[in-house]
Design a protein around this motif. Structure first.
Motif, short mmCIF file in Angstrom:
data_model
loop_
_atom_site.label_atom_id
_atom_site.label_comp_id
_atom_site.label_asym_id
_atom_site.label_seq_id
_atom_site.Cartn_x
_atom_site.Cartn_y
_atom_site.Cartn_z
N THR A 1 0.85 -1.19 0.00
CA THR A 1 0.00 0.00 0.00
C THR A 1 0.88 1.24 0.00
O THR A 1 1.97 1.25 0.59
CB THR A 1 -0.93 0.03 1.23
OG1 THR A 1 -0.14 -0.02 2.43
CG2 THR A 1 -1.88 -1.16 1.21
N THR A 2 0.41 2.27 -0.66
CA THR A 2 1.19 3.51 -0.75
C THR A 2 0.32 4.71 -0.39
O THR A 2 -0.90 4.70 -0.56
CB THR A 2 1.74 3.70 -2.17
OG1 THR A 2 0.65 3.76 -3.11
CG2 THR A 2 2.67 2.56 -2.56
N THR A 3 0.98 5.74 0.13
CA THR A 3 0.37 7.06 0.31
C THR A 3 1.29 8.06 -0.37
O THR A 3 2.28 7.67 -1.01
CB THR A 3 0.21 7.40 1.81
OG1 THR A 3 1.51 7.64 2.37
CG2 THR A 3 -0.49 6.28 2.56
N ALA A 4 1.00 9.32 -0.20
CA ALA A 4 1.84 10.35 -0.83
C ALA A 4 3.26 10.35 -0.30
O ALA A 4 4.20 10.74 -1.00
CB ALA A 4 1.21 11.72 -0.64
N HIS A 5 3.44 9.86 0.96
CA HIS A 5 4.77 9.94 1.58
C HIS A 5 5.23 8.63 2.19
O HIS A 5 6.23 8.62 2.93
CB HIS A 5 4.77 11.04 2.65
CG HIS A 5 4.44 12.39 2.14
ND1 HIS A 5 5.29 13.12 1.35
CD2 HIS A 5 3.31 13.14 2.29
CE1 HIS A 5 4.73 14.28 1.03
NE2 HIS A 5 3.53 14.31 1.58
N SER A 6 4.56 7.52 1.91
CA SER A 6 4.97 6.26 2.52
C SER A 6 4.59 5.07 1.64
O SER A 6 3.73 5.17 0.75
CB SER A 6 4.32 6.08 3.90
OG SER A 6 2.92 5.88 3.78
N VAL A 7 5.24 3.96 1.92
CA VAL A 7 4.91 2.70 1.27
C VAL A 7 5.02 1.60 2.32
O VAL A 7 5.92 1.62 3.16
CB VAL A 7 5.83 2.43 0.05
CG1 VAL A 7 7.29 2.36 0.47
CG2 VAL A 7 5.42 1.16 -0.67
N ALA A 8 4.09 0.66 2.29
CA ALA A 8 4.07 -0.41 3.28
C ALA A 8 3.90 -1.75 2.59
O ALA A 8 3.23 -1.86 1.55
CB ALA A 8 2.94 -0.20 4.29
N GLY A 9 4.50 -2.76 3.18
CA GLY A 9 4.38 -4.12 2.65
C GLY A 9 4.69 -5.11 3.76
O GLY A 9 4.53 -4.82 4.94
#
Length: 280
Positions: A170-178
Motif C-alpha cells: 500500500t502507498t500514500t503520498a509519503h509512505s509505502v508499506a508491505g
C-alpha cells in the motif's frame, strides 16, 4: 536433455538427497543435475515457494525443477507438474509451493501426477518418500525426454492449486508499506515484497533518510531512521540502510551484521514494514 534442479528441506546430513540423485541417474546417466538448496527450513512451504521465484527465471527455459517441502507426504494432497509462462517446469506437491510463481510469473498449464501409475517401480509399499519415488523419478523422466509434459498425468485447472496468503503493498503520498517475505539468510537482511517502482514513486534518492517501522500483528517491534543507499558500504559498519535487492524489491540491512538476529525480526504476512519519507 534438459537440466534438472532439486530443492528440498532434507538437508545433507543423511542419504535422502543422494537417493534422489541416484533415482534420477537411474532414469538417465546423462542427466545434468543441480541443487537449488536443501536447506529450506523444515516444513516451510512459503520459503520453498519464494526460493523458486527467486531462482527460476535465471535458468534456461525448459529446465525442470523438483521442489520437495512436503509435510503432507502420503496424504490426499496432490502431486503436480506445472509449466510456467517463462517456459520452465516444476514438479512438487500441491501445497502452496507454486504460489509465488503463479502470482508473479504465471503458470500456463498444470497436470496431476498419478502417484501409483507414475511412481518409481517397487516403491509403492512406502508412502513417506515421494521426493525420491515420485518427484525425482518423474523430474528425471521429464528432463531426459523419456516422458513429455503432455503425457505426465491429467490436466487440472491452474486456479485449483493451493495458494498461500501473500502480503499486499500500500502507498500514500509519503509512505509505502508491505510485508517482510523472507531473509537473505546468510546475512540476515530483510527482503520485503515492496517493488522498486512503488518505492521510487515517492521521489526517494540515494542518501535520503526514511523512517522504517516494523510491526508484528500490529505491534510495533522496531522503528528507526536510516538512509536509502545503493551499496552496503555507503554506511559505516553496524549502521542500518535501505536498499534495492537482487529481485528489485526493497530490502533493509545492517552493514556487516544481521538485522534479523539483532532485532529479532521474523518473516511472513504477519510482519509489516512501513517506510515513511522524512521532510528534507
Amino acid at each position: 536433455m534438459r537440466k534438472l534442479v532439486l530443492q528440498t528441506d532434507f538437508g545433507l546430513v543423511d542419504g535422502a538427497v543422494a537417493a534422489m540423485y541416484g533415482v534420477a541417474y537411474g532414469v538417465s546417466p546423462e542427466l545434468d543435475i543441480h541443487d537449488l538448496t536443501h536447506e529450506i527450513p523444515p516444513y516451510d512451504i512459503f520459503a520453498a515457494s519464494y526460493r523458486l521465484y527467486q531462482t527460476i527465471q535465471y535458468w534456461p527455459a525448459g529446465t525442470v525443477f523438483v521442489s520437495v517441502v512436503d509435510p503432507g507426504v502420503g496424504s490426499a494432497r496432490r502431486s503436480v507438474v506445472a509449466r510456467t509462462a517463462s517456459g520452465h517446469y516444476v514438479i512438487t506437491p500441491d501445497n502452496g509451493t507454486l504460489t509465488h510463481l503463479q502470482h508473479y510469473l504465471g503458470l500456463l498449464a498444470v497436470r496431476q501426477i498419478d502417484e501409483v501409475k507414475d511412481a518409481l517401480p517397487g516403491s509403492l509399499d512406502s508412502h513417506t518418500f515421494h521426493g525420491r519415488d515420485v518427484y525425482a523419478f518423474n523430474g528425471a523422466r521429464l528432463a531426459s525426454g523419456l516422458r513429455d509434459f503432455s503425457h505426465l498425468g491429467e490436466p487440472i485447472s491452474v486456479d485449483s492449486l493451493v495458494q498461500l496468503p501473500l502480503g499486499t503493498v500500500t502507498t500514500t503520498a509519503h509512505s509505502v508499506a508491505g510485508t517482510i517475505d523472507i531473509l537473505d539468510i546468510r546475512f540476515g537482511s530483510l527482503w520485503t515484497n515492496i517493488p522498486r517502482q512503488a518505492f521510487t514513486q515517492l521521489g526517494i534518492e540515494a542518501g535520503d533518510f526514511m523512517q522504517v517501522s516494523i510491526r508484528q500483528n500490529g505491534q510495533l517491534r522496531y522503528q528507526n531512521q536510516m538512509p536509502f543507499t545503493q551499496t552496503f558500504a555507503a554506511v559505516a559498519v553496524g549502521e542500518p540502510l535501505i536498499y534495492i535487492n537482487s529481485l528489485l524489491n526493497i530490502g533493509v540491512a545492517i552493514n556487516q551484521d544481521s538485522f534479523s538476529k539483532l532485532y529479532h525480526i521474523g518473516t511472513g504476512v504477519d510482519w509489516e514494514i512501513t517506510l515513511t519519507q522524512l521532510a528534507r
